[in-house]
Design a protein around this motif. Structure first.
Motif, PDB file in Angstrom:
ATOM      1  N   UNK A   2       0.475  -0.980  -0.527  1.00 37.65           N
ATOM      2  CA  UNK A   2       0.342   0.054   0.481  1.00 37.65           C
ATOM      3  C   UNK A   2       0.939   1.459  -0.208  1.00 37.65           C
ATOM      4  N   UNK A   3       2.391   1.346   1.389  1.00 39.06           N
ATOM      5  CA  UNK A   3       2.896   2.181   0.111  1.00 39.06           C
ATOM      6  C   UNK A   3       3.574   2.796  -0.504  1.00 39.06           C
ATOM      7  N   UNK A   4       3.985   1.571  -1.861  1.00 32.49           N
ATOM      8  CA  UNK A   4       5.452   1.464  -2.353  1.00 32.49           C
ATOM      9  C   UNK A   4       3.935   2.010  -3.531  1.00 32.49           C
ATOM     10  N   UNK A   5       1.946   1.259  -3.118  1.00 29.42           N
ATOM     11  CA  UNK A   5       1.323   2.023  -4.693  1.00 29.42           C
ATOM     12  C   UNK A   5       1.192   3.256  -4.349  1.00 29.42           C
ATOM     13  N   UNK A   6       0.939   4.044  -3.262  1.00 28.69           N
ATOM     14  CA  UNK A   6       1.162   5.480  -3.181  1.00 28.69           C
ATOM     15  C   UNK A   6       2.303   6.301  -3.448  1.00 28.69           C
ATOM     16  N   UNK A   7       4.003   6.007  -3.507  1.00 24.84           N
ATOM     17  CA  UNK A   7       5.049   6.488  -4.602  1.00 24.84           C
ATOM     18  C   UNK A   7       4.673   6.010  -6.006  1.00 24.84           C
ATOM     19  N   UNK A   8       4.069   5.132  -6.254  1.00 25.25           N
ATOM     20  CA  UNK A   8       3.724   5.417  -7.864  1.00 25.25           C
ATOM     21  C   UNK A   8       2.415   6.211  -8.283  1.00 25.25           C
ATOM     22  N   UNK A   9       1.820   6.089  -7.800  1.00 26.87           N
ATOM     23  CA  UNK A   9       1.169   7.184  -7.985  1.00 26.87           C
ATOM     24  C   UNK A   9       1.789   8.492  -8.053  1.00 26.87           C
ATOM     25  N   UNK A  11       4.692   9.366  -8.971  1.00 29.13           N
ATOM     26  CA  UNK A  11       5.809   9.344  -9.224  1.00 29.13           C
ATOM     27  C   UNK A  11       7.280   9.288  -8.711  1.00 29.13           C
ATOM     28  N   UNK A  12       7.588   8.673  -7.661  1.00 27.59           N
ATOM     29  CA  UNK A  12       8.701   9.015  -6.503  1.00 27.59           C
ATOM     30  C   UNK A  12       9.172   7.798  -6.734  1.00 27.59           C
ATOM     31  N   UNK A  13      10.290   7.628  -7.072  1.00 27.25           N
ATOM     32  CA  UNK A  13      11.382   6.247  -7.611  1.00 27.25           C
ATOM     33  C   UNK A  13      11.816   6.048  -5.937  1.00 27.25           C
ATOM     34  N   UNK A  14      11.721   4.699  -5.606  1.00 24.77           N
ATOM     35  CA  UNK A  14      12.011   4.447  -4.088  1.00 24.77           C
ATOM     36  C   UNK A  14      13.088   4.086  -3.952  1.00 24.77           C
ATOM     37  N   UNK A  15      13.829   4.572  -3.201  1.00 25.35           N
ATOM     38  CA  UNK A  15      15.339   3.675  -2.741  1.00 25.35           C
ATOM     39  C   UNK A  15      14.896   3.545  -1.040  1.00 25.35           C
ATOM     40  N   UNK A  16      14.955   1.841  -1.508  1.00 26.96           N
ATOM     41  CA  UNK A  16      14.402   1.826   0.266  1.00 26.96           C
ATOM     42  C   UNK A  16      15.779   0.852   1.098  1.00 26.96           C
ATOM     43  N   UNK A  17      15.728   1.204   2.607  1.00 33.77           N
ATOM     44  CA  UNK A  17      16.750   0.229   2.994  1.00 33.77           C
ATOM     45  C   UNK A  17      16.680  -1.279   3.695  1.00 33.77           C
ATOM     46  N   UNK A  18      16.600  -2.016   3.850  1.00 37.05           N
ATOM     47  CA  UNK A  18      16.592  -3.107   4.456  1.00 37.05           C
ATOM     48  C   UNK A  18      17.275  -3.328   4.976  1.00 37.05           C
ATOM     49  N   UNK A  19      16.806  -4.854   6.469  1.00 29.13           N
ATOM     50  CA  UNK A  19      15.287  -5.627   6.567  1.00 29.13           C
ATOM     51  C   UNK A  19      16.182  -6.521   5.158  1.00 29.13           C
ATOM     52  N   UNK A  20      15.689  -8.385   6.154  1.00 26.25           N
ATOM     53  CA  UNK A  20      15.706  -9.759   4.919  1.00 26.25           C
ATOM     54  C   UNK A  20      15.483  -9.137   3.793  1.00 26.25           C
ATOM     55  N   UNK A  21      15.760  -9.916   3.117  1.00 26.23           N
ATOM     56  CA  UNK A  21      15.287  -9.398   0.946  1.00 26.23           C
ATOM     57  C   UNK A  21      13.229  -9.612   0.829  1.00 26.23           C
ATOM     58  N   UNK A  22      12.820 -10.609   2.180  1.00 20.80           N
ATOM     59  CA  UNK A  22      11.583 -10.156   1.619  1.00 20.80           C
ATOM     60  C   UNK A  22      10.789  -8.678   1.592  1.00 20.80           C
ATOM     61  N   UNK A  23      11.443  -7.893   1.977  1.00 16.64           N
ATOM     62  CA  UNK A  23      10.623  -6.284   1.609  1.00 16.64           C
ATOM     63  C   UNK A  23      10.967  -6.460   0.600  1.00 16.64           C
ATOM     64  N   UNK A  24      12.041  -6.859  -1.013  1.00 15.73           N
ATOM     65  CA  UNK A  24      11.763  -6.486  -2.065  1.00 15.73           C
ATOM     66  C   UNK A  24      10.235  -7.004  -3.139  1.00 15.73           C
ATOM     67  N   UNK A 172      15.826   3.056 -14.636  1.00 12.96           N
ATOM     68  CA  UNK A 172      15.626   2.933 -12.846  1.00 12.96           C
ATOM     69  C   UNK A 172      14.516   3.097 -12.377  1.00 12.96           C
ATOM     70  N   UNK A 173      13.443   2.671 -12.296  1.00  8.36           N
ATOM     71  CA  UNK A 173      12.653   2.535 -11.532  1.00  8.36           C
ATOM     72  C   UNK A 173      12.252   2.256  -9.677  1.00  8.36           C
ATOM     73  N   UNK A 174      13.454   1.911  -9.129  1.00  6.32           N
ATOM     74  CA  UNK A 174      13.670   1.557  -7.659  1.00  6.32           C
ATOM     75  C   UNK A 174      14.849   1.297  -7.725  1.00  6.32           C
ATOM     76  N   UNK A 175      14.730   0.882  -6.303  1.00  6.40           N
ATOM     77  CA  UNK A 175      16.432   0.132  -5.837  1.00  6.40           C
ATOM     78  C   UNK A 175      16.160  -0.393  -4.083  1.00  6.40           C
TER      79      UNK A 175
END
Length: 204
Positions: A2-9, A11-24, A172-175
């Motif tokens: 839901x949070x990343x859906x908001x970012x897509x709407x 037009x924000x390109x997300x750069x995410x820090x994690x955390x285990x790899x399931x967050x991808x 690149x649309x996210x990382x």
């Protein structure tokens, strides 16, 4: 998701820090909702297992299999770089290869060189939407020990920088940068490596 859906709407390109790899997985579910995305994935492991920790389908060892199965990730536009270490079984490799995923094991990376492998990566993803996932355990644990599943024989921090810099100009649309576990490295060195790779990702 839901949070990343908001970012897509927005037009924000997300750069995410994690955390285990399931967050991808939830990130890809949002970014690939309209059409499956390609991916350049740096890691010691494929994370293409069908199940992990017994019969668990959603763990750090399964995100990309689930993303391909559910149509968010295009396997023919996916390349995994630096794969190595103890193989519990071959099913993750066999399944990924059967879907068209390109797996570059660490031996091939070192034999061919970074420039050659990264040119192939660019050719595979082309000009279409591409996600980058960087697991810190792709880097040798002598440089980044603070992770849950370290594998010796990885690339150096400078080689990691070279590979990330070779992404320049791609669509690149996210990382993400994942699997950093600060308690496993009280020196703070692994966290510093992680945030430095995030800076490199931000620059491209």
């Amino acid at each position: 998701t839901d949070f990343y859906d908001q970012m897509v709407r927005k037009c924000i390109v997300p750069l995410t820090a994690g955390g285990d790899h399931l967050i991808s997985f939830p990130i890809l579910r949002a970014l690939g909702r309209e059409a499956p995305v390609g991916m350049i994935h740096f890691d010691a492991h494929t994370d293409m297992n069908d199940a992990y920790f017994g019969d668990s389908k959603y763990t750090h060892g399964t995100p990309f299999r689930r993303a391909i199965e559910q149509g968010f990730l295009d396997p023919k536009r996916t390349i995994q770089i630096g794969i190595r270490g103890v193989k519990y079984e071959k099913t993750d490799f066999d399944w990924a290869l059967a879907q068209g995923v390109r797996i570059v094991e660490i031996e091939e990376l070192f034999e061919r060189g970074i420039q050659s492998v990264m040119q192939e990566a660019r050719d595979i993803v082309g000009s279409q939407n591409t996600y980058v996932s960087f697991d810190i355990d792709g880097i040798d644990p002598s440089f980044a020990p603070g992770t849950g599943t370290p594998e010796i024989g990885g690339f150096t921090t400078f080689e990691a920088q070279q590979m990330v810099r070779a992404l320049n100009g791609l669509n690149l649309i996210g990382a993400d940068l994942v699997e950093v576990s600060p308690p496993f490295d009280p020196s703070g060195g692994t966290a510093w490596v992680g945030v430095s790779i995030m800076f490199e990702l931000l620059c491209v």
